[in-house]
Design an enzyme around this catalytic site. Structure first.
Site, PDB file in Angstrom:
ATOM      1  N   GLU A 158      42.026 -35.011  -8.278  1.00 54.47           N
ATOM      2  CA  GLU A 158      42.563 -34.289  -9.860  1.00 54.47           C
ATOM      3  C   GLU A 158      43.548 -33.316  -9.694  1.00 54.47           C
ATOM      4  OE1 GLU A 158      38.927 -33.303 -12.210  1.00 54.47           O
ATOM      5  OE2 GLU A 158      37.773 -34.828 -10.922  1.00 54.47           O
ATOM      6  N   LYS A 177      26.080 -32.323  -4.876  1.00 53.14           N
ATOM      7  CA  LYS A 177      25.372 -33.728  -4.313  1.00 53.14           C
ATOM      8  C   LYS A 177      24.425 -33.289  -3.326  1.00 53.14           C
ATOM      9  CE  LYS A 177      29.455 -36.575  -5.165  1.00 53.14           C
ATOM     10  NZ  LYS A 177      31.002 -36.834  -4.709  1.00 53.14           N
TER      11      LYS A 177
HETATM   12  N1  HSE Z   1      35.695 -36.158  -6.906  1.00 55.32           N
HETATM   13  C1  HSE Z   1      34.455 -36.907  -6.272  1.00 55.32           C
HETATM   14  C2  HSE Z   1      35.106 -37.418  -4.828  1.00 55.32           C
HETATM   15  C3  HSE Z   1      34.336 -38.044  -7.267  1.00 55.32           C
HETATM   16  O1  HSE Z   1      36.305 -37.420  -4.526  1.00 55.32           O
HETATM   17  O2  HSE Z   1      34.157 -37.921  -4.029  1.00 55.32           O
HETATM   18  C4  HSE Z   1      32.807 -38.543  -7.029  1.00 55.32           C
HETATM   19  O3  HSE Z   1      31.875 -37.257  -7.331  1.00 55.32           O
END
Ligand code: HSE
Length: 403
Positions: A185, A200
């Protein structure tokens, strides 16, 4: 007829609608009842998209419709997602979400409401995108005591590290490339600082041990200080640098952390490259099992959400027991976490082999051809030992733990 309402028509929400429509006959057959998207909630209009026919802007229409059996939450963010999900559960509707922040922060409370209301709160897509990991942990691995979960849980950082390994170059260039390709992003902090992976692993460890790990309590180091030289050293060691989220049982506590690691070819996660994710789980009976796939992306993530929709549709008024209490899991303090450390020292400063030996005991010297550095691997030491020792050395360039 099973009626579904989707909250949020963004990347994942539109993927959910696409999958339910495209594979409708197949999914309906597998459920044993016809499935239909009755509503999509979004503030925006989507002129020219058939979704307009089911589009609503007022959540109360969904909440108050007794025909809605399953609410899919793909809005992201904590608010109003939390309020909408809670209201849906209290109204006796099943909820399936892809929202890891919601699950990490409110998992036990929402699971308890689902239990009280004899419905389900499901979140397969919140960890590892399209990779089945939550349901396997709750079902296939339920006979086992989980000894360790280690995962490459973030595609953005795995892409960056893979690019630095395959093509050379510094972190900033690899990050820019990831942003140009749409993997990272514009504000990449949550990925590169390890916070996404921390949420996670907090969810996975909470489920594995049935008690809560707050993501703020996960010891977290990102990849922003990994340099081209670290990659050269890794190659000299015939290893790769990855960033792992790990939960490891140590006595009656669990060591939970996110940090970069050096792993060799023998490690099952060695060949997990690019944007792919993988999770290795070690059970005390089943031994090692590994889950591999796309950790992000519209259809893989939506597929995981729809797998929850199917599960909910098969158990509309039967709560599937999920053990995750709000009691805090006892964690190993960061200072007591153990690892072997690869350490690089700047030779221009206070490097003396005798001093290193005094501080770290016997070490293995690593030569990658840099005259200005002294690099070595320690035996297994604690983070506390490393911190004390490195106070006596003002020459540490970087350190990476071995796994
Ligand atoms: N930004 C996260 C990644 C997306 O790069 O894995 C999924 O959570």
């Amino acid at each position: 007829m099973i009626n579904v309402a989707v909250l949020g028509y963004g990347t994942v929400g539109s993927g959910v609608v696409e999958i339910i429509n495209t594979n409708n006959a197949l999914i309906s057959k597998r459920i044993g009842d016809v499935i239909k998207v009755k509503y999509v909630l979004d503030l925006r209009e989507f002129e020219g998209d058939p979704v307009q026919e089911v589009l609503v802007h007022d959540y109360n229409i969904i909440k108050d419709d007794p025909e809605v059996d399953i609410v899919v939450e793909t809005m992201g963010g904590l608010h109003p997602a939390y309020e909408f999900v809670k209201d849906a559960l209290l109204a006796g509707k099943n909820v399936c979400t892809s929202n890891k922040a919601l699950v990490a922060d409110f998992g036990p409370e929402l699971l308890q409401i689902a239990k009280d209301k004899k419905v389900n709160f499901l979140f397969e897509a919140s960890v590892g995108g399209g990779i089945p990991i939550i349901r396997p942990l709750k079902t296939s691995l339920a006979p086992d005591e989980i000894e360790e979960i280690s995962g490459i849980l973030n595609g953005t950082t795995n892409y960056i590290l893979t690019k630095m390994t395959d093509e050379g170059g510094e972190f900033a260039e690899a990050l820019k490339d990831a942003q140009d390709k749409g993997y990272a992003e514009r504000n990449p902090e949550a990925d590169i600082e390890g916070y996404d992976a921390a949420r996670k692993i907090a969810i996975l460890v909470s489920l594995a041990y049935g008690k809560t790990v707050s993501f703020e309590d996960v010891y977290t180091e990102g990849i922003t200080n990994i340099s081209d030289r670290d990659i050269v050293y890794a190659k000299a060691l015939k290893k790769k640098i990855k960033i792992f989220g790990t939960g490891k049982k140590v006595g009656d506590k669990v060591s939970v952390r996110v940090w970069p690691v050096l792993i060799g070819k023998e490690h099952p996660l060695y060949n997990v490259d690019g944007v792919y994710n993988a999770i290795l789980v070690r059970g005390n009976m089943v031994d090692d099992v590994m889950f591999y796939g796309q950790g992000a992306g519209k259809l893989p993530t939506a597929s995981a959400v729809v797998s929850d929709v199917i599960e909910a549709a098969k158990h509309l008024h039967i709560n599937i027991n999920t053990v995750w209490s709000d009691e805090k899991l006892e964690l190993v303090p960061a200072k007591q976490m153990k690892a072997q450390y690869f350490i690089r020292l700047n030779k221009k400063k206070d490097v003396a082999e005798e001093k290193v030996k005094k501080l770290f005991g016997d070490v293995t010297v690593v030569d990658a051809g840099f005259e200005d550095e002294y690099a070595f691997i320690t035996g297994e030491i604690t983070e506390g030992t490393y911190r004390e020792a490195s106070k006596d050395l003002d020459s540490v360039v970087n350190k990476i733990r071995l796994d």
